[in-house]
Design an enzyme around this catalytic site. Structure first.
Site, PDB file in Angstrom:
ATOM      1  N   LYS A  71     -64.375   2.574  80.539  1.00  0.00           N
ATOM      2  CA  LYS A  71     -63.988   3.832  81.193  1.00  0.00           C
ATOM      3  C   LYS A  71     -63.609   4.905  80.166  1.00  0.00           C
ATOM      4  CE  LYS A  71     -61.143   1.275  83.662  1.00  0.00           C
ATOM      5  NZ  LYS A  71     -61.733  -0.049  83.429  1.00  0.00           N
ATOM      6  N   ILE A  72     -62.744   4.546  79.224  1.00  0.00           N
ATOM      7  CA  ILE A  72     -62.242   5.543  78.268  1.00  0.00           C
ATOM      8  C   ILE A  72     -63.314   5.895  77.232  1.00  0.00           C
ATOM      9  CG2 ILE A  72     -60.512   5.982  76.475  1.00  0.00           C
ATOM     10  CD1 ILE A  72     -58.607   4.121  78.122  1.00  0.00           C
ATOM     11  N   ASP A 107     -52.713   6.299  67.562  1.00  0.00           N
ATOM     12  CA  ASP A 107     -51.761   6.372  68.675  1.00  0.00           C
ATOM     13  C   ASP A 107     -51.100   5.017  68.883  1.00  0.00           C
ATOM     14  OD1 ASP A 107     -50.543   7.795  70.918  1.00  0.00           O
ATOM     15  OD2 ASP A 107     -51.704   6.422  72.191  1.00  0.00           O
ATOM     16  N   ARG A 159     -55.539  -0.403  70.802  1.00  0.00           N
ATOM     17  CA  ARG A 159     -54.425  -1.301  70.496  1.00  0.00           C
ATOM     18  C   ARG A 159     -54.304  -1.407  68.984  1.00  0.00           C
ATOM     19  NH1 ARG A 159     -52.900  -0.377  74.767  1.00  0.00           N
ATOM     20  NH2 ARG A 159     -52.460  -1.758  76.531  1.00  0.00           N
ATOM     21  N   HIS A 170     -47.937   5.988  70.884  1.00  0.00           N
ATOM     22  CA  HIS A 170     -48.552   5.413  72.088  1.00  0.00           C
ATOM     23  C   HIS A 170     -48.398   6.363  73.280  1.00  0.00           C
ATOM     24  CE1 HIS A 170     -49.932   1.281  73.681  1.00  0.00           C
ATOM     25  NE2 HIS A 170     -50.321   2.205  74.538  1.00  0.00           N
ATOM     26  N   GLN A 171     -48.794   7.604  73.068  1.00  0.00           N
ATOM     27  CA  GLN A 171     -48.597   8.608  74.123  1.00  0.00           C
ATOM     28  C   GLN A 171     -49.905   9.050  74.768  1.00  0.00           C
ATOM     29  OE1 GLN A 171     -47.081  12.001  71.502  1.00  0.00           O
ATOM     30  NE2 GLN A 171     -48.283  13.206  72.948  1.00  0.00           N
ATOM     31  N   PHE A 179     -51.637   7.958  77.067  1.00  0.00           N
ATOM     32  CA  PHE A 179     -51.683   7.871  78.549  1.00  0.00           C
ATOM     33  C   PHE A 179     -50.789   8.919  79.216  1.00  0.00           C
ATOM     34  CE2 PHE A 179     -47.495   6.378  79.783  1.00  0.00           C
ATOM     35  CZ  PHE A 179     -46.945   6.103  78.543  1.00  0.00           C
ATOM     36  N   GLU A 188     -45.905  -1.930  66.517  1.00  0.00           N
ATOM     37  CA  GLU A 188     -45.240  -0.804  67.187  1.00  0.00           C
ATOM     38  C   GLU A 188     -44.097  -1.226  68.107  1.00  0.00           C
ATOM     39  OE1 GLU A 188     -48.707   0.656  69.481  1.00  0.00           O
ATOM     40  OE2 GLU A 188     -47.601   0.159  71.298  1.00  0.00           O
TER      41      GLU A 188
END
Ligand code: NAI
Length: 345
Positions: A154-155, A255, A231, A292-293, A295, A260
């Site tokens: 999808k991404i 990201d 990831r 990790h922003q 989304f 993390e």
């Protein structure tokens, strides 16, 4: 009322989950701590737990949840590499949010890429101090460059479309190519050798862990820009740092980061950073790190809350069948109960 222990709660989570839960008789017990062996006891008395990407849902945690009578792990993320799904089979059901806004992540990947290649992060800091010099800010056109997309789900597909809009040549590598998509698929080796920009959009599995390691970087073009919004552990961060120091890697946009879990999502500005590798990466002029922003858009947050509450309701309502229950790879594919729209166990 369904009681849910909501681990690793952040201020941005609460409004959408409180609103959606309230409408569907789901009550969230917001906990700031992450779920792990030390904190699992906080789920006692709850019917379900709601977890995010850095909650460690290993075999021990699952056994404890089961013993407490918790029957559902509701991931509020797409990725589920942090849950021992096989161990959960037969004990605790696991659901996730397969898609909430692939646009959010793909657009963030492009935002990072543009920021990096046009040195926006440098320019922003300069002009805030009335430094209007352009020295050192020379970028390059994306138009005409080759971007290698790893993982065209999808991404990855949306990211590829965005890149096409910029006039870039898109090549891709995927274990399961989408043949009808018109995307040019190549082997991973060819992708590494041809890409000016590499963007990772495949899941983290045993097969993809450290897929970008010293050997892979060796095979890349000099000056390659690496973008990772998938990831952290897809990249061997030590090898990435070496590639940057050797001037082989032109820039990195991250990201996500392998280690993390104890750092991202928190304000560490008043602390000494223990992670020297992350400190060194952040100190590089050609590395951009976001926490990790990818989304984090209004649309995504609303979709995550809505789907998670629907998942929880489906699991506790009537037949308990939930379309977003993960496949436990029970090895019973031909007679898979999910295919027959029955509960997995
Ligand atoms: P998806 O499941 O739609 O697509 C993943 C694609 O990767 C599939 O086409 C699959 O065939 C491919 N793939 C699987 N194994 C592969 C391998 N070994 N090599 C190459 N390709 C492989 O997933 P989606 O929604 O596009 O998400 C991609 C990843 O993005 C997720 O796994 C997640 O880790 C990450 N993500 C990151 C977010 C963030 O905020 N930074 C938010 C959401 C997802």
């Amino acid at each position: 009322m369904i009681e849910v222990a909501f681990y690793d709660a952040k201020a941005y989570d609460r409004p959408s989950f409180e609103r959606c839960g309230g409408q569907r008789d789901v009550r969230f017990r917001f906990l700031e701590t992450k779920l792990n062996e030390d904190t699992v006891a906080l789920a006692q008395g709850c019917d379900a737990v709601c977890v995010f990407v850095n909650d460690a849902v290993n075999a021990t945690v699952i056994d404890r949840l089961y013993a407490y009578g918790v029957r559902l792990i509701a991931l509020r993320s797409a990725g589920y590499n942090n849950v021992d799904v096989k161990h959960a089979y037969g004990k605790v059901h696991v659901v996730h949010v397969p898609a909430y806004s692939p646009y959010a992540v793909a657009e963030h990947a492009m935002a990072l890429l543009l920021t990096s290649v046009r040195r926006i992060h440098k320019a922003y800091n300069r002009t805030r101090e009335f430094n209007f010099s352009l020295n050192g800010l020379t970028g390059f056109d994306l138009h005409g460059k080759t971007v290698g997309v790893v993982g065209t789900g999808k991404i990855g597909r949306i990211f590829a479309d965005i890149c096409k809009g910029f006039g870039m040549n898109v090549i891709a590598y995927d274990l399961f190519p989408a043949r009808e998509s018109g995307i040019e698929y190549v082997s991973l080796d060819e992708l590494l050798a041809r890409s000016d920009i590499l963007s990772l959009h495949c899941p983290l599995t045993d097969g993809t862990r450290h897929m970008i390691n010293a050997g892979a970087i060796e095979r890349m073009k000099k000056g390659v820009v690496i973008v990772n919004t998938s990831r952290g552990a897809l990249i061997d961060a030590e090898a990435l740092l070496e590639g940057i120091k050797a001037r082989k890697v032109g820039a990195a946009c991250l990201d996500v980061y392998e280690e993390e879990a104890d750092v991202f999502f928190e304000d560490r500005s008043g602390h000494i950073m223990d992670d020297e590798l992350l400190s060194r990466l952040i100190s590089m002029p050609n590395v951009i790190v976001t926490s990790h922003q990818a989304f984090l858009t209004e649309e995504a947050l609303n979709n995550i809350a809505e789907t998670t509450v629907n998942n929880i309701r489906s699991c506790f309502d009537n037949d308990g069948v939930c379309d977003n229950e993960l496949c436990y790879r029970c090895g019973n594919i031909e007679r898979c109960k999910k295919e027959r729209k029955e509960r997995c166990f």
